[in-house]
Design a protein around this motif. Structure first.
Motif, PDB file in Angstrom:
ATOM      1  N   VAL A 296     -19.810 -11.252  86.430  1.00  0.00           N
ATOM      2  CA  VAL A 296     -19.600 -11.578  85.014  1.00  0.00           C
ATOM      3  C   VAL A 296     -19.451 -10.303  84.193  1.00  0.00           C
ATOM      4  N   ARG A 297     -20.313  -9.315  84.454  1.00  0.00           N
ATOM      5  CA  ARG A 297     -20.211  -8.046  83.728  1.00  0.00           C
ATOM      6  C   ARG A 297     -18.899  -7.337  84.032  1.00  0.00           C
ATOM      7  N   ALA A 298     -18.485  -7.331  85.294  1.00  0.00           N
ATOM      8  CA  ALA A 298     -17.220  -6.684  85.648  1.00  0.00           C
ATOM      9  C   ALA A 298     -16.040  -7.386  84.987  1.00  0.00           C
ATOM     10  N   THR A 299     -16.061  -8.716  84.951  1.00  0.00           N
ATOM     11  CA  THR A 299     -14.983  -9.466  84.311  1.00  0.00           C
ATOM     12  C   THR A 299     -14.960  -9.207  82.810  1.00  0.00           C
ATOM     13  N   SER A 300     -16.130  -9.186  82.183  1.00  0.00           N
ATOM     14  CA  SER A 300     -16.198  -8.916  80.739  1.00  0.00           C
ATOM     15  C   SER A 300     -15.681  -7.517  80.430  1.00  0.00           C
ATOM     16  N   TYR A 301     -16.050  -6.550  81.256  1.00  0.00           N
ATOM     17  CA  TYR A 301     -15.574  -5.178  81.065  1.00  0.00           C
ATOM     18  C   TYR A 301     -14.057  -5.106  81.205  1.00  0.00           C
ATOM     19  N   LEU A 302     -13.531  -5.833  82.178  1.00  0.00           N
ATOM     20  CA  LEU A 302     -12.079  -5.870  82.357  1.00  0.00           C
ATOM     21  C   LEU A 302     -11.386  -6.462  81.139  1.00  0.00           C
ATOM     22  N   VAL A 303     -11.936  -7.537  80.603  1.00  0.00           N
ATOM     23  CA  VAL A 303     -11.351  -8.164  79.418  1.00  0.00           C
ATOM     24  C   VAL A 303     -11.377  -7.197  78.228  1.00  0.00           C
ATOM     25  N   LEU A 304     -12.512  -6.534  78.019  1.00  0.00           N
ATOM     26  CA  LEU A 304     -12.649  -5.616  76.884  1.00  0.00           C
ATOM     27  C   LEU A 304     -11.693  -4.428  76.999  1.00  0.00           C
ATOM     28  N   LEU A 305     -11.425  -3.981  78.207  1.00  0.00           N
ATOM     29  CA  LEU A 305     -10.503  -2.862  78.393  1.00  0.00           C
ATOM     30  C   LEU A 305      -9.042  -3.300  78.310  1.00  0.00           C
ATOM     31  N   TYR A 306      -8.728  -4.393  78.982  1.00  0.00           N
ATOM     32  CA  TYR A 306      -7.321  -4.765  79.161  1.00  0.00           C
ATOM     33  C   TYR A 306      -6.711  -5.420  77.935  1.00  0.00           C
ATOM     34  N   VAL A 307      -7.397  -6.365  77.318  1.00  0.00           N
ATOM     35  CA  VAL A 307      -6.785  -7.157  76.243  1.00  0.00           C
ATOM     36  C   VAL A 307      -6.374  -6.287  75.057  1.00  0.00           C
ATOM     37  N   PRO A 308      -7.267  -5.485  74.457  1.00  0.00           N
ATOM     38  CA  PRO A 308      -6.804  -4.645  73.332  1.00  0.00           C
ATOM     39  C   PRO A 308      -5.703  -3.666  73.736  1.00  0.00           C
ATOM     40  N   ALA A 309      -5.841  -3.067  74.921  1.00  0.00           N
ATOM     41  CA  ALA A 309      -4.827  -2.097  75.355  1.00  0.00           C
ATOM     42  C   ALA A 309      -3.468  -2.761  75.532  1.00  0.00           C
ATOM     43  N   SER A 310      -3.429  -3.941  76.146  1.00  0.00           N
ATOM     44  CA  SER A 310      -2.145  -4.620  76.360  1.00  0.00           C
ATOM     45  C   SER A 310      -1.505  -5.029  75.037  1.00  0.00           C
ATOM     46  N   LEU A 311      -2.317  -5.466  74.077  1.00  0.00           N
ATOM     47  CA  LEU A 311      -1.769  -5.865  72.779  1.00  0.00           C
ATOM     48  C   LEU A 311      -1.224  -4.657  72.019  1.00  0.00           C
ATOM     49  N   VAL A 312      -1.999  -3.581  71.982  1.00  0.00           N
ATOM     50  CA  VAL A 312      -1.580  -2.393  71.224  1.00  0.00           C
ATOM     51  C   VAL A 312      -0.350  -1.752  71.861  1.00  0.00           C
TER      52      VAL A 312
END
Length: 317
Positions: free
Chosen positions: A89-105
């Motif tokens: 769960v922590r690894a998935t949350s970390y992935l979401v926090l890193l990937y989603v803003p970066a992909s949008l920006v």
């Protein structure tokens, strides 16, 4: 009007009504006939597996012997006794926090660049979108060689630029950022959707802002961002669900390691549902994990949709 004429007129209306009803029934049958393959496919490949997985989540099942009903035992084990669940769960949350803003920006920045009237911009769009259509497994394997700490291109370029090198995929702190970098390799799909949204913004708004002397910053935050906010909302939902269901990149690049640093939920589901040689698969427990992930995705999408009207622009408001 005579009684005979009245009766004839009533009979004529009744015939017209019956003819219309038969035509409507015929159209409905034709519509159902055209929809039948899609409905059948949905029931066979989506609805039935969904119901079966809900049942398996309440059983102890290895795919070989008959499932044994255990109620909520799989969920109790998942939340209280499984040593790998909360790290996943922590690894998935970390992935979401890193990937989603970066992909949008990055996607929006590339789309704004490709929206300019520059020579050769069509070729730039093609090159940026090309990684999306390349074979996924082959490109991820190449990235694995790029991040090799001994002979990889990443450390080679860092050495040329006199920057510190890294273990990349072998480092617990850098493994997940490395996985995210590989995922951002396919940001061209996000760029294309943003580009379509930018090209739908009325040019009259930009011309009026230019006449008023608005700065580029003002134009972006007062015109561009509000006008594409519905597409931005769509992209947030898509990128979050993509990150939560990520599998190929962590599986091929790290296999979930080092430690549990990249052992995302989809990898945990895979490892329990398709165990290694010498171990029995735990399809019942894997199904329980699938349902937890499914409910998390539904909750996030529902919450995002619930509050979307606060930050999305609509010309019908």
């Amino acid at each position: 009007m005579s009684t005979g004429q009245t009766h004839a007129k009533t009979s004529g209306k009744r015939r017209l009504r019956l003819r219309a009803q038969r035509r409507t029934t015929s159209d409905a049958r034709a519509a159902y006939a055209f929809m039948a393959p899609a409905i059948t496919g949905f029931c066979v490949f989506v609805l039935y597996p969904l119901i079966r997985s809900a049942y398996f989540a309440l059983t102890r099942y290895n795919g070989l012997s008959d499932p044994q009903f255990v109620g909520l035992a799989n969920f109790r084990y998942m939340f209280h006794d499984d040593p790998s669940f909360w790290p996943s769960v922590r690894a998935t949350s970390y992935l979401v926090l890193l990937y989603v803003p970066a992909s949008l920006v990055i996607g929006l920045a590339l789309a704004m660049f490709c929206n300019q009237r520059l020579r050769g911009v069509k070729w730039v769009r093609t090159l940026l979108y090309l990684p999306v259509v390349l074979p996924v497994v082959a490109t991820i394997t190449l990235w694995k060689f790029v991040f090799d700490p001994q002979v990889g291109l990443a450390n080679m370029v860092a050495g040329w630029l006199h920057l510190p090198t890294s273990l990349w995929l072998s480092s617990p702190s850098m493994a997940m950022p490395s996985v995210v970098i590989v995922m951002l390799w396919g940001v061209g799909s996000t760029m294309i959707i943003f580009l379509a949204a930018l090209q739908a913004v009325p040019t009259e708004l930009y011309e009026a802002a230019k006449l008023d002397g608005a700065s580029s910053r003002t134009v972006f935050f007062r015109i561009t961002l509000p006008m594409i906010s519905p597409i931005l909302f769509l992209q947030v939902v898509l990128q979050v669900t993509t990150a939560l269901q990520s599998f190929n990149q962590p599986k091929i690049l790290t296999g979930g390691g080092p430690g549990f640093s990249t052992d995302v939920l989809m990898l945990s589901i895979y490892s329990h549902g398709f165990s290694t040689l010498g171990q029995m698969p735990q399809l019942g427990y894997a199904s329980a994990q699938v349902w937890v992930l499914f409910l998390v995705i539904v909750a996030i999408v529902a919450a995002t949709a619930r509050f979307s009207s606060i930050w999305t622009y609509s010309d019908h408001a």
